[in-house]
Design a protein around this motif. Structure first.
Motif, short mmCIF file in Angstrom:
data_model
loop_
_atom_site.label_atom_id
_atom_site.label_comp_id
_atom_site.label_asym_id
_atom_site.label_seq_id
_atom_site.Cartn_x
_atom_site.Cartn_y
_atom_site.Cartn_z
N UNK A 51 -5.32 21.17 18.69
CA UNK A 51 -4.76 22.52 18.72
C UNK A 51 -3.30 22.48 19.15
N UNK A 52 -2.97 21.67 20.13
CA UNK A 52 -1.60 21.57 20.63
C UNK A 52 -0.67 21.00 19.57
N UNK A 53 -1.10 19.97 18.87
CA UNK A 53 -0.27 19.36 17.83
C UNK A 53 -0.08 20.34 16.68
N UNK A 54 -1.13 21.05 16.31
CA UNK A 54 -1.02 22.06 15.25
C UNK A 54 -0.02 23.13 15.67
N UNK A 55 -0.09 23.60 16.90
CA UNK A 55 0.85 24.60 17.40
C UNK A 55 2.28 24.08 17.39
N UNK A 56 2.46 22.82 17.72
CA UNK A 56 3.79 22.20 17.70
C UNK A 56 4.39 22.25 16.29
N UNK A 75 1.94 9.54 19.27
CA UNK A 75 3.06 9.19 18.39
C UNK A 75 3.86 10.42 17.98
N UNK A 76 3.18 11.53 17.75
CA UNK A 76 3.86 12.77 17.40
C UNK A 76 4.75 13.21 18.56
N UNK A 77 4.23 13.16 19.77
CA UNK A 77 5.01 13.55 20.94
C UNK A 77 6.22 12.63 21.11
#
Length: 77
Positions: free
Chosen positions: A3-8, A55-57
């Motif tokens: 959810x956090x990555x999608x929001x990002x 890795x996204x972060x």
């Protein structure tokens, strides 16, 4: 974490395509061949495997996430 990555991605102006992997599907084996654990988030940008949420972060922190999204034509600036 998904959810956090999608929001990002939404915050950056991208509309991610989200696919949940069926554990019995061929996709799980394809992800394993890429070195990914299918039980965790696997992120692709422009058809290229980026990695997991960590890795996204990292890309976001080092400033290269926007450029990757621009090159993949996922966002425009």
């Amino acid at each position: 974490m998904c959810h956090s990555i999608k929001a990002l991605f939404y915050e950056l102006g991208a509309s991610p395509a989200i696919h949940e992997v069926d554990p019995d599907a061929d996709m799980e084996w394809a992800l394993r061949r890429l070195g990914c654990n299918p039980a965790i988030l696997a992120v692709f940008i422009g058809g290229k495997y980026i990695g997991s949420a960590k890795d996204v972060i990292s890309l976001l922190v080092d400033g290269s996430m926007k450029q990757k999204l621009i090159e993949a034509q996922a966002i425009w600036f």
